[in-house]
Design a protein around this motif. Sequence first.
Motif, PDB file in Angstrom:
ATOM      1  N   PHE A  41       6.936 -14.186  13.537  1.00 40.64           N
ATOM      2  CA  PHE A  41       6.913 -15.353  12.824  1.00 40.64           C
ATOM      3  C   PHE A  41       5.849 -15.829  13.867  1.00 40.64           C
ATOM      4  O   PHE A  41       6.025 -16.024  15.105  1.00 40.64           O
ATOM      5  N   THR A  42       4.895 -15.975  12.725  1.00 38.59           N
ATOM      6  CA  THR A  42       3.442 -17.265  13.395  1.00 38.59           C
ATOM      7  C   THR A  42       3.613 -18.850  13.262  1.00 38.59           C
ATOM      8  O   THR A  42       2.992 -19.159  13.321  1.00 38.59           O
ATOM      9  N   THR A  43       4.195 -19.626  12.256  1.00 40.37           N
ATOM     10  CA  THR A  43       4.421 -20.956  12.348  1.00 40.37           C
ATOM     11  C   THR A  43       6.002 -21.086  13.233  1.00 40.37           C
ATOM     12  O   THR A  43       6.736 -20.207  13.376  1.00 40.37           O
ATOM     13  N   ASP A  44       5.995 -22.510  12.580  1.00 39.39           N
ATOM     14  CA  ASP A  44       6.986 -22.679  13.472  1.00 39.39           C
ATOM     15  C   ASP A  44       8.556 -22.764  13.111  1.00 39.39           C
ATOM     16  O   ASP A  44       9.598 -22.800  13.347  1.00 39.39           O
ATOM     17  N   HIS A  45       7.789 -23.387  11.280  1.00 39.53           N
ATOM     18  CA  HIS A  45       9.314 -24.111  11.030  1.00 39.53           C
ATOM     19  C   HIS A  45       8.963 -23.634   9.523  1.00 39.53           C
ATOM     20  O   HIS A  45      10.276 -24.494   8.290  1.00 39.53           O
ATOM     21  N   SER A  46       8.228 -23.150   8.719  1.00 38.90           N
ATOM     22  CA  SER A  46       7.484 -22.928   7.613  1.00 38.90           C
ATOM     23  C   SER A  46       8.595 -22.031   6.554  1.00 38.90           C
ATOM     24  O   SER A  46       9.857 -21.118   6.648  1.00 38.90           O
ATOM     25  N   ASP A  47       9.707 -23.031   5.319  1.00 35.47           N
ATOM     26  CA  ASP A  47       9.994 -22.172   4.900  1.00 35.47           C
ATOM     27  C   ASP A  47       9.514 -21.414   3.913  1.00 35.47           C
ATOM     28  O   ASP A  47      10.301 -19.946   3.784  1.00 35.47           O
ATOM     29  N   THR A  48       8.143 -20.983   3.731  1.00 36.55           N
ATOM     30  CA  THR A  48       7.425 -20.440   3.102  1.00 36.55           C
ATOM     31  C   THR A  48       7.774 -19.085   3.813  1.00 36.55           C
ATOM     32  O   THR A  48       8.195 -18.005   3.233  1.00 36.55           O
ATOM     33  N   GLU A  49       7.447 -18.990   5.056  1.00 38.41           N
ATOM     34  CA  GLU A  49       7.395 -17.835   6.085  1.00 38.41           C
ATOM     35  C   GLU A  49       8.798 -16.587   5.648  1.00 38.41           C
ATOM     36  O   GLU A  49       8.681 -15.700   5.968  1.00 38.41           O
ATOM     37  N   VAL A  50      10.131 -17.490   5.683  1.00 37.34           N
ATOM     38  CA  VAL A  50      11.396 -16.948   5.638  1.00 37.34           C
ATOM     39  C   VAL A  50      11.682 -16.552   4.123  1.00 37.34           C
ATOM     40  O   VAL A  50      11.990 -15.080   3.704  1.00 37.34           O
ATOM     41  N   LEU A  51      10.895 -16.882   2.746  1.00 36.44           N
ATOM     42  CA  LEU A  51      10.345 -15.970   1.656  1.00 36.44           C
ATOM     43  C   LEU A  51       9.648 -14.642   2.449  1.00 36.44           C
ATOM     44  O   LEU A  51       9.917 -13.502   2.096  1.00 36.44           O
ATOM     45  N   LEU A  52       8.014 -14.509   2.528  1.00 41.31           N
ATOM     46  CA  LEU A  52       8.251 -14.107   2.983  1.00 41.31           C
ATOM     47  C   LEU A  52       8.431 -12.707   4.344  1.00 41.31           C
ATOM     48  O   LEU A  52       8.644 -11.360   4.094  1.00 41.31           O
ATOM     49  N   HIS A  53       8.722 -13.258   4.754  1.00 39.26           N
ATOM     50  CA  HIS A  53       9.537 -11.935   5.796  1.00 39.26           C
ATOM     51  C   HIS A  53      11.036 -11.472   5.081  1.00 39.26           C
ATOM     52  O   HIS A  53      11.597 -10.752   5.371  1.00 39.26           O
ATOM     53  N   GLY A  54      11.606 -12.637   3.967  1.00 37.92           N
ATOM     54  CA  GLY A  54      12.870 -11.959   3.878  1.00 37.92           C
ATOM     55  C   GLY A  54      12.425 -10.911   3.109  1.00 37.92           C
ATOM     56  O   GLY A  54      13.684 -10.242   3.009  1.00 37.92           O
ATOM     57  N   PHE A  55      11.328 -11.232   1.804  1.00 41.42           N
ATOM     58  CA  PHE A  55      11.729 -10.296   0.977  1.00 41.42           C
ATOM     59  C   PHE A  55      11.274  -9.133   1.403  1.00 41.42           C
ATOM     60  O   PHE A  55      11.804  -8.089   1.074  1.00 41.42           O
ATOM     61  N   ARG A  56      10.833  -8.916   2.338  1.00 49.09           N
ATOM     62  CA  ARG A  56      10.077  -7.331   3.737  1.00 49.09           C
ATOM     63  C   ARG A  56      11.974  -6.638   4.154  1.00 49.09           C
ATOM     64  O   ARG A  56      12.242  -5.619   4.371  1.00 49.09           O
ATOM     65  N   ALA A  57      12.437  -7.536   4.803  1.00 48.99           N
ATOM     66  CA  ALA A  57      13.820  -7.358   5.449  1.00 48.99           C
ATOM     67  C   ALA A  57      14.998  -6.532   4.039  1.00 48.99           C
ATOM     68  O   ALA A  57      15.433  -5.866   4.780  1.00 48.99           O
ATOM     69  N   TRP A  58      15.188  -8.173   3.102  1.00 47.55           N
ATOM     70  CA  TRP A  58      16.167  -7.529   2.573  1.00 47.55           C
ATOM     71  C   TRP A  58      15.872  -6.934   0.653  1.00 47.55           C
ATOM     72  O   TRP A  58      17.019  -6.750   0.267  1.00 47.55           O
ATOM     73  N   GLY A  59      14.579  -7.467   0.782  1.00 47.68           N
ATOM     74  CA  GLY A  59      14.103  -6.756  -0.797  1.00 47.68           C
ATOM     75  C   GLY A  59      14.433  -8.576  -1.664  1.00 47.68           C
ATOM     76  O   GLY A  59      15.350  -9.241  -1.224  1.00 47.68           O
ATOM     77  N   ILE A  60      14.354  -8.428  -2.814  1.00 47.52           N
ATOM     78  CA  ILE A  60      14.493  -9.359  -3.588  1.00 47.52           C
ATOM     79  C   ILE A  60      15.660  -9.326  -3.992  1.00 47.52           C
ATOM     80  O   ILE A  60      15.796 -10.535  -3.683  1.00 47.52           O
ATOM     81  N   ASP A  61      16.507  -8.416  -3.972  1.00 45.38           N
ATOM     82  CA  ASP A  61      18.004  -8.950  -4.103  1.00 45.38           C
ATOM     83  C   ASP A  61      18.590  -9.574  -3.194  1.00 45.38           C
ATOM     84  O   ASP A  61      19.641 -10.607  -3.221  1.00 45.38           O
ATOM     85  N   GLY A  62      18.572  -8.583  -2.062  1.00 45.00           N
ATOM     86  CA  GLY A  62      19.221  -9.749  -1.069  1.00 45.00           C
ATOM     87  C   GLY A  62      18.661 -11.169  -0.597  1.00 45.00           C
ATOM     88  O   GLY A  62      19.086 -11.811  -0.252  1.00 45.00           O
ATOM     89  N   LEU A  63      16.799 -10.789  -0.881  1.00 48.06           N
ATOM     90  CA  LEU A  63      16.549 -12.527  -0.543  1.00 48.06           C
ATOM     91  C   LEU A  63      17.027 -13.478  -1.141  1.00 48.06           C
ATOM     92  O   LEU A  63      17.823 -14.415  -1.090  1.00 48.06           O
TER      93      LEU A  63
END
Length: 632
Positions: A103-125
């Motif tokens: 994580f490079t931001t303090d509390h961006s909800d957009t960054e959660v989408l970015l890393h969540g997609f890579r970790a869980w795939g689109i279905d898990g996200l």
Amino acid sequence: MCGIAGIVRLDGGPVEPGWLDRAEAAIAHRGCDGNGRFVRDEDEHHSVGLVHCRLSIIDHEGGHQPMVSRDGQTAVVFNGCIYNHRTLRRELMMHQAVGRDAFTTDHSDTEVLLHGFRAWGIDGLLDRLEGMFAFAIWDGQQGRLILARDRAGEKPLYFKQLGQTAVVFGSTMPAVIALAKAVGGSGEIEVDTAELHRAIRRGWCGPESMPLKGFCTLGPGCFAEVGREAGLGAPRAYWSPPTANDRVKAGRPLDVEQVDALLRASVEARLEADVPLGCFLSGGVDSSLIAHYAQARLGGGLRTFTVRMPMGSYDESEYAREVATHLKTEHHVLDVRPSPAEDVCRLVEQLGQPFGDSSILPTYWVSAAAGAHVKAALAGDGGDELFVGYERLVAAEWLARHRNKMKFAPVRGRALARFGPKSKLNKAGRLLDAARSRQGYLDLAHVFSERVWHGVAPDSTIADGDAPSGIEEALSYEFGHSLPGDLLRKVDTASMAVPLEVRSPFLDRAVMEAGLGATVDSLMMGESGRRRERKGLLRAVAARHLPRRVVERRKMGFAIPIGQWFRTNEGSMRELLLDALKPSGTELVDHGFSRRGVRELLNAHMHGHGSYEHCLFTLLTTVLWLRWLKRI
């Protein structure tokens, strides 16, 4: 809260900067706090352009978009707000494929989408997200773009495939049209007359279809993939609301304690913002309850807003002030100087589609007035669809039980149409028309009844499928069709024209699933066991927290006297209408409407022989839209 747009080349060609310029211009009003682009077309497998215009609500410093992974392989543009982003961030920090250092931001909800997609795939996200959103994620490793939309359809997302050349998408129809014309030329823009007829009859375009050939809306609770080999894949649902049959067979009783707890948690989840946040307050049950929970959670200091309408019979500011005094909020009664003719022209151009709900005008006015004080506001949208708020829902029961008898009533709807649209006689006329119509309940839910429709479009053969039968099916229709097609489209367009972010606690996933899965009997159970009361359960919750007069008063609706304005030329509305429907006009005739039928409808309204303001407003916006299409 933002505007997004983009293009994926299917033929491996480059993304021209001028194309993105046109898309950005079409969404610029949705975000005034910054803009950005992401372009990858170094080789034939990576040809994509993403555009973003930002309204900064959370993490001003770190939330810039498009947001790109460190390896440059993943990029996201996002419109909306993820309310559980802090919980998801903590989960991702513990994930072995992500970790705290990613994580490079303090509390961006957009960054959660970015890393969540890579970790869980689109279905898990998507399964984990709680929020309102429309986003596009570019997956460079697989050469695909993924489009997704929230469960209720709060945030819009339009798209079109241009043959084997490209797929274009955006937050607004004008953005997608601009990209389609830039890439494919004017030949890509062709009116679909059958779909236009459906939109006009309903008063709004479908939650998935548009009246231009090949242009679509991603449905609520759906996602779709665009790949270089396969192009645009069929949208897939990741969430579906319980059906009417589910409710009948397995519906669960819902009680005051449950609803009270669910709404409190939903409101609290929607209070995070790095900008001033307020609450719309009409003085009705829905918005008043939302304000109560917000004020209680904040411990005071909530700003509430209502508009003092210039016409007394449509003004709710007295009731809103009473609620604000009771809750001790920092209340603002805002006066507006409406310019309805000018404003409706502007809003139609930003919608890029016909629209028959004239309450888009007061929604725009209250958004603009509140936007001078805050950048985000809570609202009560969704309460009627979940808790049986509309009169026509009760009428659905009457139709199911007594339709065959009402067909033979000696009085006809035409005879009662001359009375005002809020009068009991006018409503009785609509009910009688519905009983005789093949469309049944849809005659009540749509702007044009079957009788009136065949007067203006006698050769039209459109059908809307099976009409809902009974209150359970009517509720499902309202949530799955009218809510995203009409109400949420109206709120998004009117608020983002300011721009202002509007958050709707009733559309929290837990609240929706509880309301949609509840028995109708429990939803209509009022205080002290009173049965079959519209919004009875919600009023019982409100009785815990709000003044009795607010709990018991009848729903007014957020409306304007548009029919009177058509007759008196208030705000130049008569002038605008007569110009749009002038006898020499060809816009409607060219698309299958009867010149004589439209004229008779107009004359009947103007001479007080009927109240057809909603039909006329729909025809007006249709002509404005058709003229706009010719200009762009």
